[in-house]
Design a protein around this motif. Structure first.
Motif, PDB file in Angstrom:
ATOM      1  N   ARG A 192       0.098  -4.281  10.981  1.00 44.13           N
ATOM      2  CA  ARG A 192       0.321  -2.813  10.069  1.00 44.13           C
ATOM      3  C   ARG A 192      -0.893  -2.123   9.755  1.00 44.13           C
ATOM      4  NH1 ARG A 192       3.841  -1.984  11.800  1.00 44.13           N
ATOM      5  NH2 ARG A 192       4.618  -0.823   9.887  1.00 44.13           N
ATOM      6  N   MET A 193      -1.966  -2.655   9.765  1.00 44.24           N
ATOM      7  CA  MET A 193      -3.327  -1.676   9.524  1.00 44.24           C
ATOM      8  C   MET A 193      -4.132  -2.363  10.757  1.00 44.24           C
ATOM      9  SD  MET A 193      -3.827  -0.641   5.588  1.00 44.24           S
ATOM     10  CE  MET A 193      -4.528   0.617   5.941  1.00 44.24           C
ATOM     11  N   THR A 226      -4.352  -6.069  10.190  1.00 40.16           N
ATOM     12  CA  THR A 226      -3.684  -6.640   9.012  1.00 40.16           C
ATOM     13  C   THR A 226      -2.372  -6.869   9.600  1.00 40.16           C
ATOM     14  OG1 THR A 226      -4.894  -5.487   7.563  1.00 40.16           O
ATOM     15  CG2 THR A 226      -2.872  -6.108   6.774  1.00 40.16           C
ATOM     16  N   HIS A 252       0.860  -1.272   0.050  1.00 39.76           N
ATOM     17  CA  HIS A 252       0.074   0.022  -0.098  1.00 39.76           C
ATOM     18  C   HIS A 252       0.838   1.157  -0.150  1.00 39.76           C
ATOM     19  CE1 HIS A 252      -3.549   2.533   0.439  1.00 39.76           C
ATOM     20  NE2 HIS A 252      -4.113   1.525   0.882  1.00 39.76           N
ATOM     21  N   GLU A 302      -7.987  -2.872   6.127  1.00 42.10           N
ATOM     22  CA  GLU A 302      -7.566  -3.164   4.718  1.00 42.10           C
ATOM     23  C   GLU A 302      -8.054  -4.625   4.785  1.00 42.10           C
ATOM     24  OE1 GLU A 302      -5.836  -4.274   2.164  1.00 42.10           O
ATOM     25  OE2 GLU A 302      -5.539  -2.433   1.316  1.00 42.10           O
ATOM     26  N   TYR A 342       1.774   5.050   0.789  1.00 43.13           N
ATOM     27  CA  TYR A 342       1.578   5.480   2.153  1.00 43.13           C
ATOM     28  C   TYR A 342       2.017   7.129   2.068  1.00 43.13           C
ATOM     29  CZ  TYR A 342       0.695   5.735   7.188  1.00 43.13           C
ATOM     30  OH  TYR A 342       0.383   5.757   8.706  1.00 43.13           O
ATOM     31  N   TRP A 365      -0.709   1.870  10.692  1.00 44.39           N
ATOM     32  CA  TRP A 365      -1.464   2.616   9.976  1.00 44.39           C
ATOM     33  C   TRP A 365      -3.158   2.437  10.487  1.00 44.39           C
ATOM     34  CZ3 TRP A 365      -1.827   3.099   4.109  1.00 44.39           C
ATOM     35  CH2 TRP A 365      -2.474   4.131   3.649  1.00 44.39           C
ATOM     36  N   TYR A 366      -3.758   3.606  11.058  1.00 44.70           N
ATOM     37  CA  TYR A 366      -5.162   3.262  11.699  1.00 44.70           C
ATOM     38  C   TYR A 366      -6.195   3.092  10.540  1.00 44.70           C
ATOM     39  CZ  TYR A 366      -3.524   4.078  16.286  1.00 44.70           C
ATOM     40  OH  TYR A 366      -2.774   4.253  17.660  1.00 44.70           O
ATOM     41  N   ARG A 391     -11.134   1.645  16.210  1.00 42.61           N
ATOM     42  CA  ARG A 391     -10.027   1.041  15.124  1.00 42.61           C
ATOM     43  C   ARG A 391      -9.066   0.631  16.296  1.00 42.61           C
ATOM     44  NH1 ARG A 391     -10.837   1.527   9.519  1.00 42.61           N
ATOM     45  NH2 ARG A 391     -12.232   2.941   9.315  1.00 42.61           N
TER      46      ARG A 391
END
Length: 401
Positions: free
Chosen positions: A186-187, A307, A169, A340, A171, A336-337, A265
């Motif tokens: 990671r997400m 993820t 992805h 995915e 970014y 990253w919030y 999240r």
């Protein structure tokens, strides 16, 4: 010439092709499950290479590169859908390289670049086919934004016995050309907040004869904001994004209902479940105090996991990318919030979800994703393709025949 040198040479050769692909896909941006032009564009590329492909309803595609020799099966994934939003005429500092020609539709998240990089990797790996073993599956996933295409694509992959998977992805946070293949979450995972408080409607002049769900909703938000930091585990971050509070349409009418919605999240699935349960518990107690009832949308029963990159795959990726990319290219960065659909791939197959930095503020690249000023930095396409190809080759191994 060793394999790393060959990869870099091919990347130089195919960089203009990837730029062209990215611009074309950006121009005819298409929203989830309606990616017909993008679908046809991918099929055309596969046909020109003579590669067999499988069309997965409605517009996902799996293109197969079989070396004819036994070996690992590597699945490489790119998402292909755009967002239902307008883009600005410029990026952060000046004119864009290209513009979406579709009304209220644009690639403000970078999926056009993901598609282009995977098409470039497909060209490169096809050229290297005789030096490799096993099979590569180039997987183009429709509907990533609403997670509407992933189930059918994963079902289609079941027959292939995939050994590993990979996705990138782009970014906006990391600097231009930096790659991150860190292990772990990671997400973020996500769960929905969507509840409706039901009271008793009436005239605005006599609140005593009605039961006002707007006050109930407001009280719920206050109660939840207090309960959240007191009852969730310190050090396990859960963010609460309340984005909808709808109650009433007239200034003198007390409504029957008030709706509150948003998302949580998180990077720890159990903590996410805990947050969702806390929201329900708080809603029910608040409703009882206000003589209201509360109803939940079905989405409040769904928990989307984070993820998570496999630790062993991360270690392998870090090693081989440091071999082929310039020193300092592979870096660490925070999770990253955003969410995915690739999380579901990584539940099934060990793999890597990589970040590729695009930030160059002097040239206008660095706006947040899903923002009208988001723009893609084409200088990084080659780095993404090289990383994809190098990871795949490490799993496939070089053919010594």
């Amino acid at each position: 010439m060793n394999i790393n040198e060959e990869i870099l040479k091919l990347a130089d050769e195919y960089e203009p092709y990837m730029v062209d692909c990215r611009r074309k896909v950006h121009t005819f941006a298409e929203v989830a499950m309606k990616e017909d032009k993008t679908h046809a564009f991918i099929l055309e590329a596969a046909k020109k290479l003579g590669l067999p492909y499988e069309e997965v309803p409605t517009t996902s595609v799996i293109v197969k590169l079989d070396t004819g020799r036994p070996g690992k099966v590597v699945a490489l994934r790119a998402d292909i859908d755009a967002l239902p939003m307008e883009e600005a005429e410029t990026n952060l500092v000046g004119p864009r390289t290209c513009h979406s020609e579709q009304p209220c539709t644009c690639h403000a998240c970078g999926h056009d670049a993901h598609t282009a990089m995977l098409l470039g990797a497909m060209q490169m790996l096809t050229r290297l086919k005789e030096k490799l073993n096993g099979t590569v599956l180039f997987c183009f996933e429709e509907g990533e934004e609403p997670n509407s295409g992933v189930a059918a694509l994963l079902a289609a992959l079941e027959k292939y016995n995939v050994d590993t998977c990979w996705a990138i992805h782009v970014y906006a946070a990391p600097e231009e050309g930096k790659m991150c293949v860190d292990p772990g979450p990671r997400m973020a995972g996500a769960c929905g907040i969507d509840m409706t408080f039901r009271g008793k409607g009436g005239h605005g002049s006599r609140p005593d004869l009605a039961v006002n769900p707007v006050f109930c909703g407001a009280s719920f938000l206050n109660n939840l904001s207090v309960a959240f930091p007191q009852q969730l585990t310190a050090g396990k971050t859960v963010t609460m994004g309340i984005t909808i509070f709808q109650g009433g349409e007239a200034l003198n009418v007390i409504p029957e209902t008030a709706r509150i919605a948003g998302t949580f999240r998180f990077f720890d699935a159990e903590e996410g479940k805990k947050a969702q349960q806390l929201a329900k518990q708080t809603a029910e107690h608040t409703a009882a105090i206000h003589n209201c009832t509360v109803e939940y949308d079905p989405m409040m029963s769904i928990i989307g996991i984070p993820t998570i990159t496999d630790a062993a795959c991360s270690k392998l990726a870090s090693r081989v990318l440091n071999e082929v990319l310039p020193i300092g290219t592979v870096v660490h960065c925070d999770p990253w919030y955003g969410g995915e659909s690739f999380r579901l791939w990584l539940e099934r197959y060990p793999g890597v979800f990589a970040f590729l930095g695009i930030k160059n503020l002097s040239e206008g690249f660095g706006a947040e994703h899903h923002n009208i000023y988001f723009d893609f930095n084409e200088k990084v396409l080659k780095t993404g393709a090289v990383s994809t190809v190098r990871y795949a080759i490490e799993w496939m191994g070089e053919n010594d025949l």
